[in-house]
Design a protein around this motif. Structure first.
Motif, PDB file in Angstrom:
ATOM      1  N   ARG A   1       0.813  -1.226   0.000  1.00 39.31           N
ATOM      2  CA  ARG A   1       0.000   0.000   0.000  1.00 39.31           C
ATOM      3  C   ARG A   1       0.846   1.277   0.000  1.00 39.31           C
ATOM      4  NH1 ARG A   1      -1.656  -2.231   5.113  1.00 39.31           N
ATOM      5  NH2 ARG A   1      -0.725  -1.113   6.855  1.00 39.31           N
ATOM      6  N   ASP A   2       2.185   1.140   0.138  1.00 38.91           N
ATOM      7  CA  ASP A   2       3.084   2.288   0.014  1.00 38.91           C
ATOM      8  C   ASP A   2       3.305   2.680  -1.445  1.00 38.91           C
ATOM      9  OD1 ASP A   2       3.735   2.663   2.775  1.00 38.91           O
ATOM     10  OD2 ASP A   2       5.076   0.928   2.656  1.00 38.91           O
ATOM     11  N   GLY A   3       2.788   1.875  -2.363  1.00 36.17           N
ATOM     12  CA  GLY A   3       3.104   2.043  -3.774  1.00 36.17           C
ATOM     13  C   GLY A   3       2.955   3.451  -4.315  1.00 36.17           C
ATOM     14  N   GLN A   4       1.809   4.065  -4.115  1.00 32.36           N
ATOM     15  CA  GLN A   4       1.569   5.393  -4.684  1.00 32.36           C
ATOM     16  C   GLN A   4       2.546   6.421  -4.116  1.00 32.36           C
ATOM     17  OE1 GLN A   4      -2.492   6.693  -4.287  1.00 32.36           O
ATOM     18  NE2 GLN A   4      -2.185   8.486  -5.579  1.00 32.36           N
ATOM     19  N   ALA A   5       2.718   6.423  -2.801  1.00 36.04           N
ATOM     20  CA  ALA A   5       3.625   7.394  -2.175  1.00 36.04           C
ATOM     21  C   ALA A   5       5.075   7.119  -2.575  1.00 36.04           C
ATOM     22  CB  ALA A   5       3.472   7.347  -0.654  1.00 36.04           C
ATOM     23  N   TRP A   6       5.470   5.837  -2.598  1.00 34.04           N
ATOM     24  CA  TRP A   6       6.844   5.459  -2.957  1.00 34.04           C
ATOM     25  C   TRP A   6       7.161   5.880  -4.391  1.00 34.04           C
ATOM     26  CZ3 TRP A   6       9.730   2.529  -6.300  1.00 34.04           C
ATOM     27  CH2 TRP A   6      10.992   2.100  -5.874  1.00 34.04           C
TER      28      TRP A   6
ATOM     29  N   THR B   1       6.123  -4.619 -11.223  1.00 38.77           N
ATOM     30  CA  THR B   1       5.245  -3.648 -10.574  1.00 38.77           C
ATOM     31  C   THR B   1       5.758  -3.405  -9.152  1.00 38.77           C
ATOM     32  OG1 THR B   1       3.798  -5.344  -9.663  1.00 38.77           O
ATOM     33  CG2 THR B   1       3.259  -4.500 -11.890  1.00 38.77           C
ATOM     34  N   PHE B   2       5.265  -2.356  -8.537  1.00 43.85           N
ATOM     35  CA  PHE B   2       5.648  -2.106  -7.151  1.00 43.85           C
ATOM     36  C   PHE B   2       5.213  -3.267  -6.260  1.00 43.85           C
ATOM     37  CE2 PHE B   2       5.044  -0.429  -2.863  1.00 43.85           C
ATOM     38  CZ  PHE B   2       6.299   0.100  -2.629  1.00 43.85           C
ATOM     39  N   GLY B   3       4.025  -3.788  -6.515  1.00 40.05           N
ATOM     40  CA  GLY B   3       3.540  -4.924  -5.734  1.00 40.05           C
ATOM     41  C   GLY B   3       4.465  -6.130  -5.851  1.00 40.05           C
ATOM     42  N   ALA B   4       4.942  -6.424  -7.060  1.00 37.45           N
ATOM     43  CA  ALA B   4       5.863  -7.548  -7.261  1.00 37.45           C
ATOM     44  C   ALA B   4       7.194  -7.284  -6.562  1.00 37.45           C
ATOM     45  CB  ALA B   4       6.073  -7.792  -8.752  1.00 37.45           C
ATOM     46  N   PHE B   5       7.648  -6.038  -6.604  1.00 37.62           N
ATOM     47  CA  PHE B   5       8.883  -5.629  -5.934  1.00 37.62           C
ATOM     48  C   PHE B   5       8.769  -5.876  -4.432  1.00 37.62           C
ATOM     49  CE2 PHE B   5      10.878  -1.749  -3.902  1.00 37.62           C
ATOM     50  CZ  PHE B   5      12.196  -2.138  -4.033  1.00 37.62           C
ATOM     51  N   VAL B   6       7.664  -5.460  -3.832  1.00 42.81           N
ATOM     52  CA  VAL B   6       7.466  -5.637  -2.394  1.00 42.81           C
ATOM     53  C   VAL B   6       7.314  -7.117  -2.045  1.00 42.81           C
ATOM     54  CG1 VAL B   6       5.899  -5.158  -0.455  1.00 42.81           C
ATOM     55  CG2 VAL B   6       6.565  -3.326  -2.021  1.00 42.81           C
ATOM     56  N   ARG B   7       6.610  -7.887  -2.883  1.00 45.01           N
ATOM     57  CA  ARG B   7       6.470  -9.324  -2.628  1.00 45.01           C
ATOM     58  C   ARG B   7       7.826 -10.016  -2.632  1.00 45.01           C
ATOM     59  NH1 ARG B   7       1.880  -8.581  -5.648  1.00 45.01           N
ATOM     60  NH2 ARG B   7       2.839  -9.303  -7.586  1.00 45.01           N
ATOM     61  N   LEU B   8       8.699  -9.640  -3.576  1.00 44.46           N
ATOM     62  CA  LEU B   8      10.035 -10.225  -3.633  1.00 44.46           C
ATOM     63  C   LEU B   8      10.829  -9.883  -2.363  1.00 44.46           C
ATOM     64  CD1 LEU B   8      12.381 -11.661  -5.089  1.00 44.46           C
ATOM     65  CD2 LEU B   8      12.918  -9.453  -6.148  1.00 44.46           C
TER      66      LEU B   8
ATOM     67  N   GLU C   1       4.962  10.138   7.581  1.00 48.22           N
ATOM     68  CA  GLU C   1       4.999  10.295   6.121  1.00 48.22           C
ATOM     69  C   GLU C   1       6.194   9.529   5.557  1.00 48.22           C
ATOM     70  OE1 GLU C   1       6.106  13.738   2.800  1.00 48.22           O
ATOM     71  OE2 GLU C   1       5.933  14.274   4.920  1.00 48.22           O
ATOM     72  N   LEU C   2       5.951   8.731   4.510  1.00 48.79           N
ATOM     73  CA  LEU C   2       7.034   8.009   3.853  1.00 48.79           C
ATOM     74  C   LEU C   2       7.995   9.006   3.212  1.00 48.79           C
ATOM     75  CD1 LEU C   2       8.176   5.242   2.841  1.00 48.79           C
ATOM     76  CD2 LEU C   2       6.824   5.610   0.775  1.00 48.79           C
ATOM     77  N   VAL C   3       9.292   8.900   3.572  1.00 52.15           N
ATOM     78  CA  VAL C   3      10.290   9.826   3.022  1.00 52.15           C
ATOM     79  C   VAL C   3      11.506   9.115   2.435  1.00 52.15           C
ATOM     80  CG1 VAL C   3       9.619  11.785   4.476  1.00 52.15           C
ATOM     81  CG2 VAL C   3      11.405  10.198   5.274  1.00 52.15           C
ATOM     82  N   GLY C   4      11.578   7.785   2.564  1.00 51.76           N
ATOM     83  CA  GLY C   4      12.741   7.085   2.031  1.00 51.76           C
ATOM     84  C   GLY C   4      12.713   5.611   2.338  1.00 51.76           C
ATOM     85  N   GLN C   5      13.867   4.985   2.177  1.00 54.38           N
ATOM     86  CA  GLN C   5      13.978   3.549   2.378  1.00 54.38           C
ATOM     87  C   GLN C   5      15.378   3.207   2.884  1.00 54.38           C
ATOM     88  OE1 GLN C   5      12.650   1.305  -1.033  1.00 54.38           O
ATOM     89  NE2 GLN C   5      13.658  -0.565  -0.344  1.00 54.38           N
ATOM     90  N   VAL C   6      15.449   2.240   3.789  1.00 51.73           N
ATOM     91  CA  VAL C   6      16.709   1.635   4.226  1.00 51.73           C
ATOM     92  C   VAL C   6      16.550   0.140   4.018  1.00 51.73           C
ATOM     93  CG1 VAL C   6      18.160   1.067   6.211  1.00 51.73           C
ATOM     94  CG2 VAL C   6      17.334   3.404   5.915  1.00 51.73           C
ATOM     95  N   THR C   7      17.501  -0.467   3.328  1.00 52.49           N
ATOM     96  CA  THR C   7      17.441  -1.906   3.086  1.00 52.49           C
ATOM     97  C   THR C   7      18.704  -2.566   3.607  1.00 52.49           C
ATOM     98  OG1 THR C   7      16.088  -1.547   1.109  1.00 52.49           O
ATOM     99  CG2 THR C   7      17.132  -3.707   1.353  1.00 52.49           C
ATOM    100  N   VAL C   8      18.517  -3.504   4.505  1.00 55.32           N
ATOM    101  CA  VAL C   8      19.613  -4.349   4.966  1.00 55.32           C
ATOM    102  C   VAL C   8      19.591  -5.567   4.045  1.00 55.32           C
ATOM    103  CG1 VAL C   8      20.587  -5.671   6.875  1.00 55.32           C
ATOM    104  CG2 VAL C   8      19.284  -3.566   7.341  1.00 55.32           C
ATOM    105  N   SER C   9      20.688  -5.820   3.341  1.00 55.55           N
ATOM    106  CA  SER C   9      20.711  -6.922   2.380  1.00 55.55           C
ATOM    107  C   SER C   9      21.962  -7.765   2.562  1.00 55.55           C
ATOM    108  CB  SER C   9      20.642  -6.367   0.951  1.00 55.55           C
ATOM    109  OG  SER C   9      21.768  -5.553   0.693  1.00 55.55           O
ATOM    110  N   SER C  10      22.033  -8.819   1.782  1.00 60.58           N
ATOM    111  CA  SER C  10      23.180  -9.746   1.823  1.00 60.58           C
ATOM    112  C   SER C  10      23.458 -10.223   3.247  1.00 60.58           C
ATOM    113  CB  SER C  10      24.430  -9.080   1.232  1.00 60.58           C
ATOM    114  OG  SER C  10      24.194  -8.657  -0.085  1.00 60.58           O
ATOM    115  N   ILE C  11      22.394 -10.487   3.990  1.00 67.15           N
ATOM    116  CA  ILE C  11      22.554 -10.962   5.362  1.00 67.15           C
ATOM    117  C   ILE C  11      23.155 -12.364   5.320  1.00 67.15           C
ATOM    118  CG2 ILE C  11      21.367 -11.559   7.510  1.00 67.15           C
ATOM    119  CD1 ILE C  11      19.267  -9.416   6.768  1.00 67.15           C
TER     120      ILE C  11
END
Length: 196
Positions: free
Chosen positions: A22-27, A55-62, A82-92
Motif C-alpha cells: 500500500r506504500d506504492g503510490q507514495a513510494w 510492478t511495485f507490488g511484485a517488488f514488495v512481494r520479492l 509520512e514516507l520519506v525514504g527507504q533503508v534496506t539491509v541486504s546480503s545478510i
C-alpha cells in the motif's frame, strides 16, 4: 518468519517499518519527484533486460519473501508518519561471517535533517542486537557527498575503494567501502550518534 522480522523501530519522529504494497503510490511519487537526485547512484543491470520492469507490488512481494528467509530487511522510512525514504539491509550472512550490507535513500526535501543517520543507526543496532550480526558495511560512490556525510556522522570506518564494484547507468563504478563491527559500538550506534 526470520528472526527479528517483521519489526518497527522508532527514534523520535523517525520510524522504520516494513515496506508494504500500500506504500506504492507514495513510494512511486517520491521516486519520480527525486529522480535526478537518486538515479545517479541507483544500481542497474549490466545485462539487457527485455521484459517489463516489475510492478511495485511484485517488488514488495520479492523483498517480503527475502525478509521471511532472513536475507533482507526492507524498511520504509517514515518521518512524522509520512514516507520519506527507504533503508534496506541486504546480503545478510550468518555462519562465520555474520555480516550484512545497508543501502538507503531519502527524499531531497528532507535530506540533511539527520533522518537517514538515525534510520541507519536504528537498522545497525537491530542487526547487532537482535540478529546478532558482527559486521555491517555500506558502499558509496566516491562522489556521493550526501551519503558520505551519513557514514561520517555515524563513525563508520573507511575500508578503501572497491574498484568497478557496482554497475550504474551503463558502467562499472568504483565505491568506497565503510564498515562497523559490533565491538565498536557496545552501547549501540544510535546511542553513540546521539551522544557524539
Amino acid at each position: 518468519m526470520a528472526t527479528g522480522w517483521p519489526v518497527t523501530l522508532v527514534d523520535g519522529p523517525v520510524r522504520l517499518r516494513p515496506l508494504r504494497r500500500r506504500d506504492g503510490q507514495a513510494w512511486l511519487a517520491l521516486r519520480t519527484a527525486n529522480a535526478d537526485w537518486l538515479e545517479p547512484w541507483d544500481a542497474t543491470s549490466p545485462v539487457p533486460v527485455d521484459r517489463p520492469r516489475p510492478t511495485f507490488g511484485a517488488f514488495v512481494r520479492l523483498l517480503a519473501a527475502q525478509a521471511r528467509e532472513g536475507q533482507t530487511l526492507p524498511f520504509a522510512v517514515d518521518l512524522h508518519g509520512e514516507l520519506v525514504g527507504q533503508v534496506t539491509v541486504s546480503s545478510i550472512t550468518y555462519g562465520s561471517l555474520r555480516s550484512a550490507s545497508i543501502g538507503y535513500w531519502v527524499s531531497r526535501h528532507v535530506a540533511g535533517r539527520g533522518i537517514i543517520p538515525t534510520a541507519v543507526a536504528l537498522a545497525v543496532d537491530h542487526c547487532f542486537q537482535v540478529l546478532e550480526l558482527h559486521r555491517v558495511e555500506i558502499n558509496i560512490r566516491p562522489e556521493n557527498e550526501p551519503s558520505l556525510r551519513v557514514v561520517q556522522k555515524l563513525g563508520f570506518r573507511d575500508e578503501g575503494v572497491r574498484e568497478r564494484y557496482l554497475h550504474i547507468r551503463g558502467q562499472w563504478c568504483d565505491h568506497r567501502s565503510f564498515a562497523l563491527t559490533a565491538e565498536e559500538v557496545p552501547e549501540g550506534l544510535l546511542h553513540r550518534y546521539h551522544t557524539s
